[in-house]
Design a protein around this motif. Structure first.
Motif, PDB file in Angstrom:
ATOM      1  N   LEU A  25     -64.972  50.930  16.956  1.00 54.62           N
ATOM      2  CA  LEU A  25     -65.597  50.708  18.262  1.00 54.62           C
ATOM      3  C   LEU A  25     -65.148  49.389  18.903  1.00 54.62           C
ATOM      4  CD1 LEU A  25     -69.158  52.020  17.401  1.00 54.62           C
ATOM      5  CD2 LEU A  25     -67.430  53.133  18.844  1.00 54.62           C
ATOM      6  N   GLY A  26     -64.871  48.380  18.093  1.00 62.06           N
ATOM      7  CA  GLY A  26     -64.369  47.115  18.627  1.00 62.06           C
ATOM      8  C   GLY A  26     -63.004  47.298  19.276  1.00 62.06           C
ATOM      9  N   LYS A  27     -62.155  48.081  18.629  1.00 62.14           N
ATOM     10  CA  LYS A  27     -60.835  48.375  19.203  1.00 62.14           C
ATOM     11  C   LYS A  27     -60.985  49.137  20.505  1.00 62.14           C
ATOM     12  CE  LYS A  27     -58.444  48.589  14.790  1.00 62.14           C
ATOM     13  NZ  LYS A  27     -57.702  49.451  13.861  1.00 62.14           N
ATOM     14  N   TRP A  28     -61.902  50.083  20.510  1.00 65.69           N
ATOM     15  CA  TRP A  28     -62.121  50.860  21.736  1.00 65.69           C
ATOM     16  C   TRP A  28     -62.644  49.966  22.856  1.00 65.69           C
ATOM     17  CZ3 TRP A  28     -66.933  53.521  23.563  1.00 65.69           C
ATOM     18  CH2 TRP A  28     -66.677  54.345  24.667  1.00 65.69           C
ATOM     19  N   LEU A  29     -63.566  49.064  22.542  1.00 67.57           N
ATOM     20  CA  LEU A  29     -64.093  48.133  23.542  1.00 67.57           C
ATOM     21  C   LEU A  29     -62.964  47.290  24.128  1.00 67.57           C
ATOM     22  CD1 LEU A  29     -66.341  46.641  25.085  1.00 67.57           C
ATOM     23  CD2 LEU A  29     -66.726  45.284  22.993  1.00 67.57           C
ATOM     24  N   VAL A  30     -62.116  46.734  23.273  1.00 64.79           N
ATOM     25  CA  VAL A  30     -60.993  45.926  23.765  1.00 64.79           C
ATOM     26  C   VAL A  30     -60.071  46.778  24.629  1.00 64.79           C
ATOM     27  CG1 VAL A  30     -58.925  44.631  23.094  1.00 64.79           C
ATOM     28  CG2 VAL A  30     -61.100  44.225  21.906  1.00 64.79           C
TER      29      VAL A  30
END
Length: 140
Positions: free
Chosen positions: A89-94
């Motif tokens: 999810l962090g990668k998706w947010l970025v």
């Protein structure tokens, strides 16, 4: 703007941001240890800020960008709640931040001590000339 992914969404809508959660996450990080809540709130309000939410509306992540929306953007305060880590999810947010239409053509910068591997996946490169570990992403 809103991005959706099964069970989650990312939004740049200020009204959805949960400042108490954001302040708790940011205030416990090495880069902002002890930063007062009112300072965090003002920095969020004066930036292009992004929340990551479960479909129920519970905020589980945050990122903000200082930008002129034309030439340059500085990515800051990227945090994911401990309960939501390890799911990409962090990668998706970025990626949502980098894909925002007001930012897509700007050059990005950021400073990090420990996440170089993550940001290299998005085209960020270390600037060895800087005293702090600053990374940049060329203009699109």
């Amino acid at each position: 703007m809103i991005w959706k992914k099964e069970g989650f969404f990312v939004s740049d809508e200020q009204d959805l941001l949960q400042i108490d959660k954001i302040a708790g996450w940011i205030g416990s990080q090495y880069w902002a240890k002890g930063r007062p809540v009112h300072v965090i709130e003002e920095s969020v309000r004066n930036s292009l800020s992004f929340g990551l939410y479960e479909s129920s509306g519970t905020q589980i992540g945050f990122a903000r960008v200082i930008t002129d929306r034309t030439v340059f953007s500085w990515l800051m305060d990227v945090v994911i709640d401990d309960s939501a880590r390890g799911e990409g999810l962090g990668k998706w947010l970025v990626q949502c931040v980098l894909d925002h239409p007001d930012l897509i053509n700007t050059k990005f910068g950021l400073a990090t001590k420990d996440a170089h591997g993550l940001y290299r996946q998005f085209g960020f490169e270390t600037d060895e000339c800087m005293r702090r570990p600053v990374m940049g992403r060329p203009l699109a």
